[in-house]
Design an enzyme around this catalytic site. Structure first.
Site, PDB file in Angstrom:
ATOM      1  N   LEU A  56       0.870  -1.174   0.000  1.00 11.79           N
ATOM      2  CA  LEU A  56       0.000   0.000   0.000  1.00 11.79           C
ATOM      3  C   LEU A  56       0.906   1.222   0.000  1.00 11.79           C
ATOM      4  CD1 LEU A  56      -2.658  -0.912   2.754  1.00 11.79           C
ATOM      5  CD2 LEU A  56      -2.922  -1.121   0.276  1.00 11.79           C
ATOM      6  N   ASP A  57       0.494   2.278  -0.695  1.00 14.17           N
ATOM      7  CA  ASP A  57       1.261   3.516  -0.668  1.00 14.17           C
ATOM      8  C   ASP A  57       1.402   4.022   0.764  1.00 14.17           C
ATOM      9  OD1 ASP A  57       1.441   3.465  -3.419  1.00 14.17           O
ATOM     10  OD2 ASP A  57      -0.172   4.912  -3.738  1.00 14.17           O
ATOM     11  N   ARG A  58       2.423   4.813   1.006  1.00 16.69           N
ATOM     12  CA  ARG A  58       2.661   5.363   2.341  1.00 16.69           C
ATOM     13  C   ARG A  58       1.404   6.033   2.899  1.00 16.69           C
ATOM     14  NH1 ARG A  58       7.284   8.513   5.100  1.00 16.69           N
ATOM     15  NH2 ARG A  58       8.602   7.834   3.377  1.00 16.69           N
ATOM     16  N   THR A  60      -1.745   5.567   2.043  1.00 15.20           N
ATOM     17  CA  THR A  60      -2.945   4.733   2.050  1.00 15.20           C
ATOM     18  C   THR A  60      -3.065   3.979   3.370  1.00 15.20           C
ATOM     19  OG1 THR A  60      -2.792   4.444  -0.342  1.00 15.20           O
ATOM     20  CG2 THR A  60      -4.201   2.916   0.853  1.00 15.20           C
ATOM     21  N   ARG A 162      -5.254   6.075  -8.099  1.00 17.14           N
ATOM     22  CA  ARG A 162      -4.938   7.499  -8.169  1.00 17.14           C
ATOM     23  C   ARG A 162      -4.975   7.995  -9.614  1.00 17.14           C
ATOM     24  NH1 ARG A 162       0.525   7.657  -4.718  1.00 17.14           N
ATOM     25  NH2 ARG A 162       0.404   9.911  -5.146  1.00 17.14           N
TER      26      ARG A 162
END
Length: 231
Positions: A56-58, A60, A162
């Site tokens: 997961l992105d930082r 998220t 995104r």
């Protein structure tokens, strides 16, 4: 911050963690803390540290699957690669789509430059050898020119939701510093709401993460219920 207090699912081969926003999964280049710094507290009696199965992105928050042994890690990794995992995300868009839902089928490619770094872009005609990316979405609520959406991605490309929000729906996610109007002081409002991993003959892994306070702060309330799992 104790990640051991944020467990959504736990058994002998899997952990689902409610990852907080701001915590990267992989160690960042700047040397700041990441998930790796918390793995010892997530052993729960096992000798091995658990291993993240996906990323997961930082920014998220929400459901992150960890495997507690190498065999389970391999099975779960294959499940993601074979699109056998049901994933649901909540996001706040900086705008309101006209329709109430649909499907975005837009391949994604990575571009980079010395000046701007790298980012993902839509590649509808395959000119940049983009990889297939499909996201289903539905609009749940609108508040003051913003909208709460639920995404159900079939694929798991980097920055997929995104870019699909920006190029597929015409609006970036609130707070996104790369594809929207955010900056280093904002958070991209994306939340991994629900995760289901089938494990025949074992019962499936099912986890749901609480509705984020950052969404509540913008006037949104928790949706009435999760969307049904794909058959």
């Amino acid at each position: 911050m104790l990640l051991s207090d944020r467990i959504l699912f736990l058994d002998g081969e899997a952990i689902v963690l409610d990852k907080p926003a701001g915590l990267p999964v992989d160690p960042p280049r700047d040397g700041s803390l990441s998930l790796e710094n918390h793995l010892d507290s997530l052993r729960f009696g096992f000798k091995r540290w658990p291993l993240a199965v996906h990323r997961l992105d930082r920014d998220t928050s929400g459901c992150l699957l960890l495997a507690r042994n190498p065999k389970a890690h391999g099975r779960f990794t294959r499940a993601f690669e074979e699109r056998a995992v049901d994933k649901q995300y909540l996001a706040i868009l900086d705008g309101v789509p006209e329709s109430d839902g649909g499907t975005i089928d837009l391949p994604l490619a990575k571009i980079s430059s010395a000046e701007a770094g790298w980012r993902m872009v839509g590649d509808p005609h395959g000119t940049q050898r983009g990889k297939a990316a499909v996201s289903h979405w539905e609009k749940l609520a609108t508040v003051e020119g913003r909208s709460l959406l639920r995404f159900r991605p079939e694929t798991g490309r980097t920055h997929q939701l995104r870019v699909h929000a920006l190029e597929g729906l015409g609006f970036p996610l609130v707070g996104d510093p790369v594809y929207g109007l955010g900056n280093s002081a904002t958070r991209t409002l994306l939340h991994a709401e629900r995760l289901v991993v089938k494990r025949d003959p074992k019962p499936p892994i099912i986890a749901e993460a609480p509705f984020p306070d950052a969404f509540v702060a913008l006037g949104f309330t928790e949706p009435a219920g999760a969307a049904p799992t794909r058959g």
